[in-house]
Motif scaffolding. Structure first.
Motif, PDB file in Angstrom:
ATOM      1  N   GLU A  61       0.829  -1.210   0.000  1.00 46.45           N
ATOM      2  CA  GLU A  61       0.000   0.000   0.000  1.00 46.45           C
ATOM      3  C   GLU A  61       0.854   1.246   0.000  1.00 46.45           C
ATOM      4  O   GLU A  61       0.551   2.239  -0.670  1.00 46.45           O
ATOM      5  CB  GLU A  61      -0.956  -0.014   1.194  1.00 46.45           C
ATOM      6  CG  GLU A  61      -2.199  -0.813   0.838  1.00 46.45           C
ATOM      7  CD  GLU A  61      -3.051  -1.173   2.037  1.00 46.45           C
ATOM      8  OE1 GLU A  61      -2.767  -0.656   3.141  1.00 46.45           O
ATOM      9  OE2 GLU A  61      -3.982  -1.975   1.858  1.00 46.45           O
ATOM     10  N   ASP A  62       1.963   1.202   0.729  1.00 48.20           N
ATOM     11  CA  ASP A  62       2.842   2.369   0.736  1.00 48.20           C
ATOM     12  C   ASP A  62       3.460   2.581  -0.651  1.00 48.20           C
ATOM     13  O   ASP A  62       3.546   3.711  -1.130  1.00 48.20           O
ATOM     14  CB  ASP A  62       3.941   2.189   1.792  1.00 48.20           C
ATOM     15  CG  ASP A  62       4.816   3.425   1.864  1.00 48.20           C
ATOM     16  OD1 ASP A  62       4.282   4.495   2.223  1.00 48.20           O
ATOM     17  OD2 ASP A  62       6.007   3.335   1.490  1.00 48.20           O
ATOM     18  N   ALA A 101       0.886   4.157  -2.857  1.00 48.48           N
ATOM     19  CA  ALA A 101       0.692   5.581  -2.556  1.00 48.48           C
ATOM     20  C   ALA A 101       1.843   6.401  -3.143  1.00 48.48           C
ATOM     21  O   ALA A 101       1.637   7.448  -3.765  1.00 48.48           O
ATOM     22  CB  ALA A 101       0.612   5.781  -1.044  1.00 48.48           C
ATOM     23  N   ARG A 102       3.051   5.880  -2.990  1.00 47.31           N
ATOM     24  CA  ARG A 102       4.211   6.643  -3.473  1.00 47.31           C
ATOM     25  C   ARG A 102       4.414   6.506  -4.977  1.00 47.31           C
ATOM     26  O   ARG A 102       5.229   7.216  -5.570  1.00 47.31           O
ATOM     27  CB  ARG A 102       5.461   6.209  -2.709  1.00 47.31           C
ATOM     28  CG  ARG A 102       5.326   6.631  -1.253  1.00 47.31           C
ATOM     29  CD  ARG A 102       6.299   5.914  -0.391  1.00 47.31           C
ATOM     30  NE  ARG A 102       7.642   6.458  -0.545  1.00 47.31           N
ATOM     31  CZ  ARG A 102       8.703   5.951   0.093  1.00 47.31           C
ATOM     32  NH1 ARG A 102       8.558   4.910   0.889  1.00 47.31           N
ATOM     33  NH2 ARG A 102       9.883   6.490  -0.072  1.00 47.31           N
TER      34      ARG A 102
END
Ligand code: GDP
Length: 471
Positions: free
Chosen positions: A97-98, A101-102
């Motif tokens: 998920e990170d 997002a990035r």
């Protein structure tokens, strides 16, 4: 998913669940700068960097290895980043998920099933038969199937197909050249020994087709319905047939086939066995759904193995069972527990009543006597195994150097048909060279379909969507 999308994609590449290591894979063009930002350090191509996986707020989510493979020397042919961390679902999800997002600014999105391998195919890292072998290797359920899938993946099957294509191309070149000089048409076939060449290619294709059929059996196996009254020895027979493969006698999990199909192997050939014990009238909704699934599986059966107690060969309840089974599926009659008759299987056994009788309204798989076996002593099991393998189309002792799929066999058959039609044109007195040329072209095209040189987007979508996510 558009077939040729080049958006950067990401997925957890390891199987769901807990494991020692979990791998997240990212692929896309020009990922280098983004990957280094994500890892907060320079990444040497193809080197393992041990580092903390920090999220965008600086919190350490995990630690592990980052590997960067710049395209085109990567699995997909694009830039690929692999993050190898701990294999827990929660931790992997957090890292994923990170990353998403990035990666929003570069358009990073979740990969579709098989999308990494599809890119490998589109970027010429693999041909289509090899790409299919990736999925087959992952799904292989026996050592023999895994070995053959690996051979396909390394290009053994493609090489055979390419060699056939090459021979057809050479013949085509001669024909096409002759077509430009119509006055030479008549003696073309003689001059270039076209008929002999064609015969040679056809013989070679027959060899590949035989092997492909074996490879198909190895991949697909045989769908068997095991019918019989309670206590005739169905489970005992399954265990006895499974032999050393016993560990694999487990229900196949899955939402659609839950507890319906069991799989065992004979000489590496998967036998998908539907036990019909549960096929009874029921008020219970859940059970009814299960039974409907069983019938759906039965509809796919290639043979019904009807197991009876050899001591009661004319039991009317057996006739009832057979009557309820789908028409058109061959029935293999097997009588178990011959050890209790006082003489072994294979004996003439003429004392067994009703042996030559058949159940009303059905044709048996063949007119031979029922197979007499004992799941306990093992008597008659070799004959039963041999019969099952023969029904599957497996030729014992024949090689199966690579796995094949139904579509490969169909393509080879189509190519063979075109070569035969071409041979017909060649043999005809008023040889029609352009028809001969056209058949060669069609044969060539059929072969190219196997390795994916001419393949529709629909077919590609169908093939790759059956892959698992992250592959
Ligand atoms: P299923 O209900 O059809 O699955 O039957 P099982 O495999 O559970 O067997 C029922 C009973 O028959 C068990 O007690 C087995 O040990 C026995 N049995 C199975 N096969 C044989 C056989 O070939 N010979 C003998 N004597 N007993 C058998």
């Amino acid at each position: 998913m558009t077939a040729f999308s080049t958006d950067p994609i990401i997925a957890i590449a390891t199987a769901p669940g807990r494991g020692g290591i979990g791998v997240i894979r990212v692929s896309g063009p020009d990922l280098g700068a983004w990957a280094e930002r994500l890892c907060a350090q320079p990444l040497r191509p193809r080197h393992a960097h041990y580092l903390p996986f920090r999220d965008r707020h600086g919190e350490t989510l995990d630690e592990g290895l980052a590997l960067f493979f710049p395209g085109p020397h990567s699995y997909t042919g694009e830039d690929v980043l692999e993050l190898q961390g701990h294999g827990g679902p929660a931790v992997l999800r957090r890292v994923l998920e990170d990353c998403l997002a990035r990666g929003a600014d570069i358009g990073l999105r979740l990969a579709q099933p098989g999308e990494f391998t599809q890119r490998a195919f589109l970027n010429d890292r693999l041909d289509l038969a090899q790409a299919e072998a990736v999925a087959d290797l992952i799904e292989a359920s026996s050592t023999a199937a895994a070995r053959s899938a690996m051979a396909s993946l390394s290009g053994a099957f493609s090489a055979e197909v390419d060699a056939l294509s090459e021979r057809i191309v050479q013949l085509r070149m001669l024909v096409e050249a002759t077509l430009d000089f119509p006055e030479e048409e008549i003696d073309f076939l003689e001059k270039y020994q076209a008929a002999e060449r064609l015969g040679g290619v056809t013989a070679a294709l027959d060899g590949v087709l035989r092997t492909a059929r074996q490879g198909l059996v190895l991949r697909e196996g045989l769908h068997v319905v095991l019918a019989g009254q309670p206590n005739v020895g169905k489970s005992s027979l399954l265990n006895a047939l499974a032999g050393e493969d016993i560990a694999i006698v487990t229900p196949i999990a899955g939402t659609t086939r839950d507890r319906v199909v069991q799989q065992i192997h004979i000489e590496g050939i998967p036998l998908h066995i539907v036990d019909t014990a549960g096929l009874r009238e029921t008020e219970d909704t859940v059970e009814r759904i299960g039974i409907e699934r069983s019938w759906a599986e039965i509809a796919r059966a290639q043979v019904i193995l009807h197991l009876q107690d050899a001591r009661h060969p004319d039991d009317p309840l057996d006739a009832d069972i057979v009557r309820r089974l789908p028409a058109g599926v061959p029935v293999l009659r097997v009588w178990n527990k011959v050890d209790l008759l006082g003489h072994g299987a294979g004996s003439a056994d003429r004392s067994v009543p009703g042996q030559s009788g058949r159940h009303a309204g059905r044709e048996a798989e063949d007119s031979s006597d029922p197979l007499l076996i004992s799941a306990h002593t093992g008597a008659g099991l070799d004959a039963l195994r041999a019969r099952l393998l023969a029904i599957a189309g497996w030729m014992p002792g024949a090689e199966s150097p690579w796995l094949a799929r139904e579509r490969h066999v169909r393509a080879l058959e189509a190519a063979r048909e075109h070569l035969q039609t071409a041979a017909g044109h060649a043999a005809h007195s008023d040889q029609v060279l352009d028809l001969f040329a056209e058949e060669l072209r069609l044969a060539h095209e059929a072969l190219c379909g196997i390795t994916g040189q001419f393949t529709s987007d629909d077919l590609l979508g169908e093939i790759f969507s059956s892959f698992c996510i992250g592959k």
